[in-house]
Design an enzyme around this catalytic site. Structure first.
Site, PDB file in Angstrom:
ATOM      1  N   HIS A  63       5.562  -2.376  -4.305  1.00 27.69           N
ATOM      2  CA  HIS A  63       6.648  -2.300  -3.326  1.00 27.69           C
ATOM      3  C   HIS A  63       6.266  -3.220  -2.167  1.00 27.69           C
ATOM      4  CE1 HIS A  63       9.019  -0.300  -0.114  1.00 27.69           C
ATOM      5  NE2 HIS A  63       9.752   0.211  -1.072  1.00 27.69           N
TER       6      HIS A  63
ATOM      7  N   ASP B 199      -0.924   3.829  -3.765  1.00 25.07           N
ATOM      8  CA  ASP B 199       0.393   4.106  -3.199  1.00 25.07           C
ATOM      9  C   ASP B 199       1.058   5.168  -4.076  1.00 25.07           C
ATOM     10  OD1 ASP B 199       3.027   4.189  -2.495  1.00 25.07           O
ATOM     11  OD2 ASP B 199       3.376   2.024  -2.629  1.00 25.07           O
TER      12      ASP B 199
ATOM     13  N   GLN C 150       5.950   7.201  -5.095  1.00 23.64           N
ATOM     14  CA  GLN C 150       6.772   7.688  -6.209  1.00 23.64           C
ATOM     15  C   GLN C 150       6.056   8.799  -6.968  1.00 23.64           C
ATOM     16  OE1 GLN C 150       9.879   6.962  -6.819  1.00 23.64           O
ATOM     17  NE2 GLN C 150      10.003   5.404  -5.233  1.00 23.64           N
TER      18      GLN C 150
ATOM     19  N   LYS D 168      10.506  11.631  -0.351  1.00 20.13           N
ATOM     20  CA  LYS D 168      10.714  11.456  -1.795  1.00 20.13           C
ATOM     21  C   LYS D 168      10.229  12.682  -2.556  1.00 20.13           C
ATOM     22  CE  LYS D 168       9.908   6.487  -1.373  1.00 20.13           C
ATOM     23  NZ  LYS D 168      11.151   5.736  -1.537  1.00 20.13           N
TER      24      LYS D 168
ATOM     25  N   CYS E 195      13.114  -3.366  -3.073  1.00 22.78           N
ATOM     26  CA  CYS E 195      11.954  -3.748  -2.261  1.00 22.78           C
ATOM     27  C   CYS E 195      10.794  -4.204  -3.131  1.00 22.78           C
ATOM     28  CB  CYS E 195      11.497  -2.603  -1.364  1.00 22.78           C
ATOM     29  SG  CYS E 195      12.720  -2.103  -0.176  1.00 22.78           S
TER      30      CYS E 195
HETATM   31  C1  LIG Z   1       6.216   2.651  -4.532  1.00 22.66           C
HETATM   32  C2  LIG Z   1       6.648   2.780  -3.107  1.00 22.66           C
HETATM   33  N1  LIG Z   1       5.789   2.510  -2.127  1.00 22.66           N
HETATM   34  C3  LIG Z   1       6.117   2.633  -0.839  1.00 22.66           C
HETATM   35  C4  LIG Z   1       7.366   3.018  -0.448  1.00 22.66           C
HETATM   36  C5  LIG Z   1       7.685   3.106   1.005  1.00 22.66           C
HETATM   37  O1  LIG Z   1       7.952   4.409   1.389  1.00 22.66           O
HETATM   38  P1  LIG Z   1       8.543   4.742   2.819  1.00 22.66           P
HETATM   39  O2  LIG Z   1       9.747   3.867   2.989  1.00 22.66           O
HETATM   40  O3  LIG Z   1       8.886   6.183   2.739  1.00 22.66           O
HETATM   41  O4  LIG Z   1       7.490   4.444   3.827  1.00 22.66           O
HETATM   42  C6  LIG Z   1       8.317   3.304  -1.422  1.00 22.66           C
HETATM   43  C7  LIG Z   1       9.670   3.712  -1.024  1.00 22.66           C
HETATM   44  O5  LIG Z   1      10.655   3.146  -1.375  1.00 22.66           O
HETATM   45  C8  LIG Z   1       7.949   3.184  -2.782  1.00 22.66           C
HETATM   46  O6  LIG Z   1       8.818   3.454  -3.747  1.00 22.66           O
END
Ligand SMILES: Cc1ncc(COP(=O)(O)O)c(C=O)c1O
Lengths: 151, 420
Positions: B137, B214, B217, B240, B378
Site C-alpha cells: 500500500h 503492515d 488488512q 478495518k 492506493c
Molecule cells: C495494506 C494496507 N496498509 C495500510 C493501510 C492504511 O491504513 P490507514 O489508512 O487506516 O492508515 C491500508 C488501508 O487502506 C491498507 O490496506
C-alpha cells in the site's frame, strides 16, 4: 435497467466510449495539454490546431472510463470550427448542466446526452476532465492538470 | 455445523460455523437501503462497518465519563484512563504481544508506519537498504521515501509473480549485508495475497534486518500472533477491524522502542520539561504525545471484544468459504479477469471486466445497492505490474453472505448488458 442508469449511459455515450471519434495524435497541433484524474486513473492528451482564433482541429489520446472517453470524444467534435473564446462559454454551460442548473440545455446540442451525469455527482469529474484539459491547452499550461486541484 | 479449516501451521481442525444472519443484527447499518436496494456492503477492505457494541462504547464514554486521561485526579479522568488503558491490554492480548508497553496507540496504520520510518529511520545511513515488496500500500512505500531516502538509504523492492505472490527466492537474494529493515504487508489490500510472514521474518533476522509488518488488512481476517511471527514491528488500524476511525496500533519490541527517539513532542510524552531540555516519559507514552483519540481507543477495545467473541478462526473460515464461492462465480463470468490469484489469499476479489472500465462498473453496482471499491486501491505499483489503470474490488467481512455475492454478480451482468 433502472431509469437513472439509462440516463447516464445513453446509447450515444456508450457508442462514443467504445469508438471514440478524433482519437489519435495531431502532428501539427498548436496547443496541447495532458489531463489526469488520479482518483480513477483517467488520463488523456488533448491536441488542438488553432488558426486565427478558430479551432480547426481537435484530437485526443488516452484511456479512462466510459464517461470521460465519451466526453472527450463529443467535446472534440463540438470544438471543431469554433472560436477559442466560445469554448469557455460552452464549458460553463456544460458544467452548469452537470451540476443540475438547469438540468437540460438545448444550446449544448449533442452534449446534452451528459445531462444524466447530474444524478451521479461522483462522476462529474469524469465528464469534465476533457474540458479542464481543453482550458489548460488553450492557456498553454505546462503542468498536467489533475481533477483533484480543479474539481 | 462445523467446517474444516486448515490453520496457518497446516493442521486441519474444525471450527463452528458462523451464524451470519444473527451476526448481521449486530450491525445497524446493514438495515439500510441504497438506491432502493438493500445495502450490499463489499468495501470492507477500505473500512468495515461497526457493531452496536463499538458504537455504544464510544457513546458511553462521551455521555457518561468523558474526561482527559493520565492527568486528572478526579473521578471521571480516572474512569477514562482505566478504560483507555484497558483497551491497550485488549490489544496486547489480541495480538499476543509480550508486554503492554509495546502497544503504542496511533491514528492508524499510516501513522504507525510514519512513526517507525521517522524515528527508527534516524538510525539509517547512506547506503543502508530498506526492503519492501511490490504489493505494498502507498502507506508502506511513501514514508520510507520521505524519511529515509534523504539520508541516502536505498529502497529495494521484492517483485511478485503473476498470481500476486511474493517471489521468495527474490526476497532471499535481495536480502543483503546492507539490509537494515524489511517492511512488508501481511495481506495485500489490492490482491488479497497473504505473505508467509513468519518464514520471511526468520530470513530477515538471519540477515540482521528488523521487520515491520503492515497488518492493516490481516488483523480483520486471520488470527495474528506477533510473538509467534517474531516480527519487530506490527501495525494495524481500528477501522478495518470493526472499530472506529482515527485509532490504530503500533506494536514494537520493547528494546527497539526504548532505543528509538520520540516521534512527536508535546504533553504526555515527557517526564520533565525545562528550557534547557526535556526527558522522555516511559513506554509506551514516549510515543503518545498530546491528547489521544480516547473514544477511539475505547471503541477499538470493544471491537476486539466483539471479534474475539465471534472467534477469529470462525471469521476466517466463513470468509474463506465466501471467497471460494465468489471466486468460482468469477471464473465462470465471461470477460472477467481476476487480479490476484495467490494460493494463500484473504477475502478480497479484485478483477477487471473486458471492455468496461472499473469506474463504470462501480457506478452501475452502486445503483443496485452494491458498494465496492474501484480504482488503484492506493497501490499504483500493483496496477502497473498488471498493466491496468484500476480494478474493481469486492472485499468481504464476517457479515457478508452468499446472497450478497449473488447480488454482486447480478450487478456485473447488468454492467455487461449496458455495454453489450
Ligand atoms: C495494506 C494496507 N496498509 C495500510 C493501510 C492504511 O491504513 P490507514 O489508512 O487506516 O492508515 C491500508 C488501508 O487502506 C491498507 O490496506
Amino acid at each position: 435497467m433502472t431509469a437513472d442508469l439509462r440516463d447516464l449511459y445513453q446509447e450515444v455515450v456508450v457508442d462514443h466510449s467504445r469508438r471514440p471519434r478524433n482519437f489519435g495524435p495531431l502532428p501539427d497541433a498548436s496547443h496541447q495539454a495532458e489531463g489526469f484524474n488520479p482518483l480513477c486513473g483517467d488520463r488523456l492528451n488533448l491536441y488542438l490546431k488553432v488558426v486565427d482564433g478558430f479551432i480547426e482541429d481537435a484530437r485526443f489520446e488516452g484511456s479512462g472510463c466510459a464517461i470521460s472517453m465519451a466526453s472527450a470524444s463529443l467535446m472534440t467534435e463540438a470544438m471543431k470550427g469554433r472560436r477559442t473564446t466560445d469554448a469557455e462559454a460552452l464549458f460553463s454551460d456544460f458544467h452548469a448542466m452537470l451540476t443540475g442548473n438547469p438540468k437540460t440545455n438545448p444550446a449544448l446540442g449533442k452534449l446534452e446526452v451528459f445531462a444524466g451525469v447530474s444524478e451521479f455527482p461522483s462522476r462529474i469529474k469524469c465528464a469534465t476532465l476533457a474540458w479542464h484539459t481543453l482550458q489548460a491547452a488553450l492557456h498553454a499550461e505546462v503542468q498536467p492538470v489533475t481533477t483533484e486541484s480543479i474539481a | 455445523m462445523l467446517s474444516d479449516v486448515t490453520a496457518m501451521n497446516g493442521v486441519a481442525r474444525q471450527v463452528p460455523a458462523l451464524d451470519v444472519m444473527r451476526r448481521r443484527q449486530d450491525f445497524p447499518i446493514l438495515r439500510r437501503e441504497v438506491n432502493r436496494h438493500d445495502l450490499v456492503y463489499l468495501d470492507n477492505a477500505a473500512t468495515s462497518q461497526k457493531p452496536w457494541s463499538v458504537i455504544e462504547a464510544e457513546r458511553h464514554y462521551y455521555a457518561d465519563y468523558n474526561a482527559n486521561i493520565h492527568r486528572g485526579i478526579h473521578r471521571l479522568s480516572q474512569e477514562a484512563t482505566d478504560a483507555y488503558e484497558a483497551a491497550r491490554d485488549k490489544v496486547r492480548e489480541f495480538i499476543n504481544a509480550p508486554r503492554r508497553e509495546e502497544i503504542v496507540f496511533t491514528r492508524g496504520s499510516t501513522e504507525a508506519i510514519n512513526l517507525v520510518a521517522s524515528s527508527y529511520g534516524q538510525h539509517l545511513q547512506a547506503g543502508d537498504e530498506i526492503l519492501i515488496t511490490e504489493m505494498e500500500h502507498h502507506s508502506n512505500i511513501v514514508p520510507w521515501q520521505l524519511y529515509c531516502q534523504p539520508s541516502g538509504a536505498v529502497l529495494r523492492v521484492v517483485p511478485i509473480n503473476d498470481a500476486g505472490e511474493l517471489v521468495v527466492e527474490q526476497f532471499k537474494s535481495l536480502l543483503g549485508p546492507r539490509t537494515r529493515l524489511v517492511a512488508l504487508t501481511h495481506m495485500s489490500n489490492a490482491l488479497g495475497s497473504i505473505n508467509p510472514v513468519k518464514a520471511l521474518v526468520d530470513l530477515a533476522h538471519r540477515a540482521g534486518a528488523v521487520v515491520l509488518v503492515d497488518g492493516a488488512q490481516a488483523v480483520a481476517h486471520l488470527p495474528v500472533d506477533v510473538t509467534d511471527l517474531d516480527c519487530d514491528f506490527y501495525v494495524f488500524s481500528g477501522h478495518k477491524l470493526y472499530g472506529p476511525t482515527g485509532i490504530g496500533v503500533l506494536f514494537a519490541k520493547f528494546s527497539l522502542l526504548e532505543a528509538m527517539p520520540p516521534y512527536q513532542g508535546g504533553g504526555d510524552m515527557i517526564k520533565s520539561v525545562s528550557f534547557a531540555g526535556s526527558t522522555w516519559n516511559e513506554l509506551p507514552y514516549k510515543f503518545e504525545a498530546g491528547t489521544p483519540n480516547i473514544a477511539g481507543g475505547i471503541g477499538l477495545g470493544a471491537a476486539i471484544d466483539y471479534v474475539r467473541s465471534v472467534g477469529m478462526d470462525v471469521i476466517a473460515a466463513h470468509e474463506a468459504e465466501l471467497l471460494a464461492y465468489a471466486t468460482a462465480r468469477a471464473e465462470a463470468f465471461p470477460g472477467l479477469s481476476l487480479i490476484g490469484t495467490a494460493c494463500d489469499k484473504g477475502a478480497i476479489l479484485s478483477f477487471t471486466l473486458a471492455g468496461i472500465h472499473p469506474h463504470d462498473v462501480g457506478t452501475i453496482l452502486d445503483t443496485q445497492g452494491v458498494a465496492v471499491r474501484t480504482g488503484h486501491h492506493c497501490a499504483m505499483p500493483v496496477m502497473d505490474r498488471y498493466g491496468v489503470p484500476a480494478t474493481v474490488r469486492a472485499s468481504f467481512a464476517l457479515y457478508n453472505t452468499r446472497q450478497e455475492v449473488d447480488a454482486l454478480f447480478r450487478g456485473l451482468a447488468k454492467a455487461r448488458e449496458i455495454f453489450e
